[in-house]
Design a protein around this motif. Structure first.
Motif, PDB file in Angstrom:
ATOM      1  N   SER A  88       0.799  -1.078  -0.026  1.00 23.15           N
ATOM      2  CA  SER A  88       0.016   0.102  -0.099  1.00 23.15           C
ATOM      3  C   SER A  88       0.860   1.266   0.074  1.00 23.15           C
ATOM      4  O   SER A  88       1.792   1.385   0.506  1.00 23.15           O
ATOM      5  CB  SER A  88      -0.845  -0.107   1.278  1.00 23.15           C
ATOM      6  OG  SER A  88      -1.496  -0.945   1.416  1.00 23.15           O
ATOM      7  N   CYS A  89       0.524   2.363  -0.671  1.00 27.88           N
ATOM      8  CA  CYS A  89       0.948   3.552  -0.608  1.00 27.88           C
ATOM      9  C   CYS A  89      -0.026   4.649  -0.940  1.00 27.88           C
ATOM     10  O   CYS A  89      -1.047   4.371  -1.346  1.00 27.88           O
ATOM     11  CB  CYS A  89       2.175   3.682  -1.652  1.00 27.88           C
ATOM     12  SG  CYS A  89       1.521   3.517  -3.269  1.00 27.88           S
ATOM     13  N   THR A 135      -0.457   8.656  -2.283  1.00 23.44           N
ATOM     14  CA  THR A 135      -0.100   9.686  -3.441  1.00 23.44           C
ATOM     15  C   THR A 135      -1.103  11.012  -3.233  1.00 23.44           C
ATOM     16  O   THR A 135      -2.088  10.966  -2.800  1.00 23.44           O
ATOM     17  CB  THR A 135      -0.158   9.099  -4.640  1.00 23.44           C
ATOM     18  OG1 THR A 135       0.512  10.105  -5.494  1.00 23.44           O
ATOM     19  CG2 THR A 135      -1.404   8.709  -5.341  1.00 23.44           C
ATOM     20  N   ILE A 182      -3.824   4.117  -3.117  1.00 27.72           N
ATOM     21  CA  ILE A 182      -3.505   3.215  -4.305  1.00 27.72           C
ATOM     22  C   ILE A 182      -3.084   1.811  -3.602  1.00 27.72           C
ATOM     23  O   ILE A 182      -2.006   1.787  -2.959  1.00 27.72           O
ATOM     24  CB  ILE A 182      -2.308   3.776  -5.049  1.00 27.72           C
ATOM     25  CG1 ILE A 182      -2.949   5.062  -5.590  1.00 27.72           C
ATOM     26  CG2 ILE A 182      -1.892   2.865  -6.281  1.00 27.72           C
ATOM     27  CD1 ILE A 182      -1.862   5.947  -6.508  1.00 27.72           C
ATOM     28  N   MET A 183      -3.635   0.971  -4.215  1.00 24.62           N
ATOM     29  CA  MET A 183      -3.164  -0.500  -3.926  1.00 24.62           C
ATOM     30  C   MET A 183      -2.375  -1.244  -5.074  1.00 24.62           C
ATOM     31  O   MET A 183      -2.634  -0.921  -6.129  1.00 24.62           O
ATOM     32  CB  MET A 183      -4.513  -1.364  -3.768  1.00 24.62           C
ATOM     33  CG  MET A 183      -4.208  -2.770  -3.646  1.00 24.62           C
ATOM     34  SD  MET A 183      -5.856  -3.581  -3.601  1.00 24.62           S
ATOM     35  CE  MET A 183      -6.581  -3.032  -5.077  1.00 24.62           C
ATOM     36  N   GLN A 184      -1.324  -1.643  -4.462  1.00 22.05           N
ATOM     37  CA  GLN A 184      -0.135  -2.604  -5.351  1.00 22.05           C
ATOM     38  C   GLN A 184      -0.356  -3.925  -4.917  1.00 22.05           C
ATOM     39  O   GLN A 184      -0.273  -4.135  -3.705  1.00 22.05           O
ATOM     40  CB  GLN A 184       1.100  -1.897  -5.174  1.00 22.05           C
ATOM     41  CG  GLN A 184       1.461  -0.631  -5.801  1.00 22.05           C
ATOM     42  CD  GLN A 184       1.546  -0.434  -7.217  1.00 22.05           C
ATOM     43  OE1 GLN A 184       1.854  -1.497  -7.867  1.00 22.05           O
ATOM     44  NE2 GLN A 184       0.761   0.627  -7.795  1.00 22.05           N
ATOM     45  N   GLU A 226       2.851  -6.939 -11.406  1.00 20.85           N
ATOM     46  CA  GLU A 226       2.894  -5.753 -10.088  1.00 20.85           C
ATOM     47  C   GLU A 226       1.489  -4.847 -11.058  1.00 20.85           C
ATOM     48  O   GLU A 226       1.697  -4.518 -12.118  1.00 20.85           O
ATOM     49  CB  GLU A 226       4.064  -4.986 -10.174  1.00 20.85           C
ATOM     50  CG  GLU A 226       3.766  -3.898  -9.329  1.00 20.85           C
ATOM     51  CD  GLU A 226       5.022  -3.424  -8.758  1.00 20.85           C
ATOM     52  OE1 GLU A 226       4.977  -2.102  -8.386  1.00 20.85           O
ATOM     53  OE2 GLU A 226       5.966  -4.009  -8.740  1.00 20.85           O
ATOM     54  N   THR A 227       0.434  -4.737 -10.133  1.00 25.25           N
ATOM     55  CA  THR A 227      -0.802  -4.052 -10.630  1.00 25.25           C
ATOM     56  C   THR A 227      -1.219  -3.254  -9.559  1.00 25.25           C
ATOM     57  O   THR A 227      -1.219  -3.388  -8.363  1.00 25.25           O
ATOM     58  CB  THR A 227      -1.803  -5.051 -11.060  1.00 25.25           C
ATOM     59  OG1 THR A 227      -2.967  -4.614 -11.424  1.00 25.25           O
ATOM     60  CG2 THR A 227      -1.994  -6.309  -9.899  1.00 25.25           C
ATOM     61  N   ASN A 228      -1.918  -2.078 -10.028  1.00 25.17           N
ATOM     62  CA  ASN A 228      -2.675  -1.117  -9.246  1.00 25.17           C
ATOM     63  C   ASN A 228      -4.048  -1.309  -9.348  1.00 25.17           C
ATOM     64  O   ASN A 228      -4.937  -0.632  -8.772  1.00 25.17           O
ATOM     65  CB  ASN A 228      -2.346   0.417  -9.463  1.00 25.17           C
ATOM     66  CG  ASN A 228      -2.761   0.732 -10.737  1.00 25.17           C
ATOM     67  OD1 ASN A 228      -3.370   0.079 -11.503  1.00 25.17           O
ATOM     68  ND2 ASN A 228      -2.602   2.168 -11.124  1.00 25.17           N
ATOM     69  N   THR A 229      -4.631  -2.599  -9.645  1.00 23.40           N
ATOM     70  CA  THR A 229      -6.073  -3.107  -9.623  1.00 23.40           C
ATOM     71  C   THR A 229      -5.997  -4.167  -9.284  1.00 23.40           C
ATOM     72  O   THR A 229      -5.109  -5.256  -9.685  1.00 23.40           O
ATOM     73  CB  THR A 229      -6.838  -2.705 -11.203  1.00 23.40           C
ATOM     74  OG1 THR A 229      -7.856  -3.084 -11.060  1.00 23.40           O
ATOM     75  CG2 THR A 229      -5.963  -3.497 -12.248  1.00 23.40           C
TER      76      THR A 229
END
Length: 181
Positions: A4-5, A7, A17-19, A141-144
């Motif tokens: 998690s991060c 922005t 934003i989920m990674q 590696e995805t943000n969805t």
């Protein structure tokens, strides 16, 4: 594996934003890409070599990819829970890009290097799924967490790898057989 991060968007408010990191493995003569999160299998893409149909499941959602056409091929995407076509994939002639249309929204697939070991899916809404790997293994590696988009990125790559293999066999078989004579 979820990272998690935070922005800042243009209004200087914080946005989450989920990674997600996944990886796949495929044995040499196997037709199954097994997809893992950490050490737990979360899905698979079952490919029938040089067939028009592949089946995938990820996070409990199941889809079928059915390729149609001879010279200008495209692939229908079928949601197995509803047994209906929900999208399609259009390929470019140079096998370097594809357009994925799902429910009238376009997402794009493309290679990111000349060795075809890195590729990604992205759209104008900020979705980005990065892939890195080879025929036998790789990582995502995805943000969805959209299972269809994640599977589609692996499917398109496998489609292009199959086409490339078929072309190489067609080109080199006559050369090798004439060299043996």
């Amino acid at each position: 594996h979820i990272i998690s991060c935070f922005t800042k968007d243009s209004l200087t408010t914080k946005k989450f934003i989920m990674q997600i990191r996944l990886y796949w493995k495929k044995k040499f003569f196997s037709n199954i890409y097994n997809i893992f999160s950490n050490e737990q299998q979360v899905g698979k893409l079952r490919d029938k070599a040089f067939s028009v149909t592949s089946n995938g499941d990820l996070f409990g959602k199941e889809f079928t990819f059915k390729t149609k056409g001879i010279f200008k091929q495209h692939t229908e995407i079928i949601d197995n829970s509803e047994n209906k076509v929900i999208g399609n994939i259009s390929y470019n002639s140079w096998m370097t890009k594809a357009t994925i249309s799902i429910n009238q929204k376009n997402t794009y697939w493309k290679y990111d290097n000349v060795w075809n070991t890195k590729w990604r899916i992205f759209n104008t809404e900020g979705i980005e799924i990065k892939y890195e790997g080879s025929y036998s293994h790789g990582q995502i590696e995805t943000n969805t967490d959209d299972p269809l988009l994640i599977l589609t990125g692996l499917y398109v790559t496998n489609y292009y790898w199959q086409i490339t293999t078929a072309v190489m066999v067609a080109v080199f078989t006559p050369i090798l057989s004439s060299a043996v004579r």
